[in-house]
Write an enzyme that holds these catalytic residues in place. Structure first.
Site, mmCIF file in Angstrom:
data_model
loop_
_atom_site.group_PDB
_atom_site.id
_atom_site.type_symbol
_atom_site.label_atom_id
_atom_site.label_comp_id
_atom_site.label_asym_id
_atom_site.label_seq_id
_atom_site.Cartn_x
_atom_site.Cartn_y
_atom_site.Cartn_z
ATOM 1 N N HIS A 89 -6.037 3.692 2.094
ATOM 2 C CA HIS A 89 -5.577 3.144 0.961
ATOM 3 C C HIS A 89 -5.026 1.884 1.585
ATOM 4 O O HIS A 89 -4.650 1.613 2.601
ATOM 5 C CB HIS A 89 -4.994 4.052 0.082
ATOM 6 C CG HIS A 89 -3.366 4.519 0.332
ATOM 7 N ND1 HIS A 89 -3.397 5.766 1.128
ATOM 8 C CD2 HIS A 89 -2.296 4.182 0.323
ATOM 9 C CE1 HIS A 89 -2.163 6.001 1.418
ATOM 10 N NE2 HIS A 89 -1.442 4.931 1.094
ATOM 11 N N HIS A 91 -1.744 1.110 1.228
ATOM 12 C CA HIS A 91 -0.176 0.907 1.714
ATOM 13 C C HIS A 91 -0.151 0.433 3.281
ATOM 14 O O HIS A 91 -1.104 0.916 4.159
ATOM 15 C CB HIS A 91 0.355 1.954 1.450
ATOM 16 C CG HIS A 91 0.490 2.303 -0.023
ATOM 17 N ND1 HIS A 91 0.945 3.673 -0.454
ATOM 18 C CD2 HIS A 91 0.750 1.741 -1.008
ATOM 19 C CE1 HIS A 91 1.330 3.749 -1.697
ATOM 20 N NE2 HIS A 91 0.938 2.032 -2.200
ATOM 21 N N ASP A 93 1.392 2.040 5.456
ATOM 22 C CA ASP A 93 1.203 2.966 6.669
ATOM 23 C C ASP A 93 -0.343 3.440 6.876
ATOM 24 O O ASP A 93 -0.578 4.366 7.774
ATOM 25 C CB ASP A 93 2.004 4.319 5.988
ATOM 26 C CG ASP A 93 1.490 4.759 4.782
ATOM 27 O OD1 ASP A 93 0.992 4.185 3.968
ATOM 28 O OD2 ASP A 93 1.897 6.064 4.587
ATOM 29 N N HIS A 152 -2.680 9.385 -5.201
ATOM 30 C CA HIS A 152 -1.640 8.736 -4.482
ATOM 31 C C HIS A 152 -1.488 7.248 -4.885
ATOM 32 O O HIS A 152 -0.484 6.866 -5.208
ATOM 33 C CB HIS A 152 -1.608 9.020 -3.077
ATOM 34 C CG HIS A 152 -0.603 8.267 -2.179
ATOM 35 N ND1 HIS A 152 0.932 8.389 -2.468
ATOM 36 C CD2 HIS A 152 -0.719 7.400 -1.384
ATOM 37 C CE1 HIS A 152 1.408 7.760 -1.703
ATOM 38 N NE2 HIS A 152 0.445 7.117 -1.103
ATOM 39 N N ASN A 183 6.047 9.333 -2.525
ATOM 40 C CA ASN A 183 6.116 7.976 -3.103
ATOM 41 C C ASN A 183 5.099 7.948 -4.402
ATOM 42 O O ASN A 183 3.868 7.974 -3.888
ATOM 43 C CB ASN A 183 5.852 6.924 -2.231
ATOM 44 C CG ASN A 183 5.633 5.508 -2.721
ATOM 45 O OD1 ASN A 183 5.835 5.137 -3.650
ATOM 46 N ND2 ASN A 183 5.107 4.687 -1.762
HETATM 47 ZN ZN LIG Z 1 1.597 7.282 3.123
#
Ligand SMILES: [Zn+2]
Length: 234
Positions: A89, A91, A93, A152, A183
């Site tokens: 995804h 993000h 990280d 998420h 998150n």
């Molecule tokens: Zn993450």
């Protein structure tokens, strides 16, 4: 739990390892780096697979100072170059190391939706696009990219290795060590349970389910569903 305790001890004493690599099973390895999250070092997982054609990365290290050490370590251990990196995804990280990897000649992949969100939020972008349900084959290892629906994030994908029964869930699945959903800034908690059920039916009998953060013992799909049910019934 033991792993969590060790991690906490390491964090408290300030000796959290920068790059941790753990063997999952033949040819499959989980790598972990840390970044500050709420004033504490917090771990993020990615995975690499050793194939006859080269190594495949699922997600980039969160701590991008560890991108080159990861490539070096894969070369030292397996004498393989990394040929592909797929982010699950948008993000950082997952995508943080894309620019470094692209410059190292590695093909970087994301879905079209992830690409658009990276562009919107200024995250590093992939140079190739994966289609939902795309199948990749590298010698003896095959994997399928599955878009389960929102969870998420709106764009989260999972990666399924049907022959090895390994599901890389990324941040779409929560570790049994996670007490909550983490998150939720970009999450869709209403759609997420149905998306989890999609993955459960499409990826039956997974031997390992790898979450984006913390350990992979137990059943991260069931645990995520339970956290969502608790969250949504509040
Ligand atoms: Zn993450």
């Amino acid at each position: 739990m033991k792993k969590l305790l060790i991690f906490l001890l390491l964090s408290v004493s300030g000796f959290a390892q920068k790059l941790e690599i753990q063997k999952l099973t033949e040819d499959f390895y989980v790598f972990t780096t840390h970044k500050d999250y709420g004033g504490q070092p917090y771990p993020a997982n990615g995975m690499y697979i050793v194939t006859p054609k080269g190594a495949i990365l699922i997600d980039t290290p969160w701590d991008t100072t560890q991108c080159q050490p990861l490539l070096d370590s894969i070369w030292r251990k397996h004498k393989k170059k990394v040929i592909l990196c797929l982010a699950t995804h948008f993000h950082d990280d997952r995508t943080g190391g894309f620019d470094i990897f692209r410059k190292a000649g590695i093909a970087t992949y994301s879905s079209e939706q992830t690409y658009a969100l990276c562009e919107k939020f200024g995250e590093p972008k992939a140079n190739k696009i994966v289609r939902p349900d795309q199948m990749f084959e590298f010698g003896t290892h095959r994997f399928r990219v599955i878009y389960p629906g929102e969870g998420h994030t709106p764009d989260n994908i999972v990666v399924w290795f049907p022959a090895d029964k390994i599901l890389y869930g990324g941040c779409f699945v929560k570790s049994e060590e996670s007490p909550d959903l983490g998150n939720l800034a970009d999450a869709n908690v209403q759609a997420w349970p149905n998306s989890i059920q999609n993955v459960m039916s499409r990826c039956p009998d997974a031997k390992f389910v790898i979450p984006g953060h913390l350990g992979w013992q137990g059943n991260a799909l069931e645990h995520t569903l339970k956290l969502l049910q608790e969250h949504n019934s509040r």
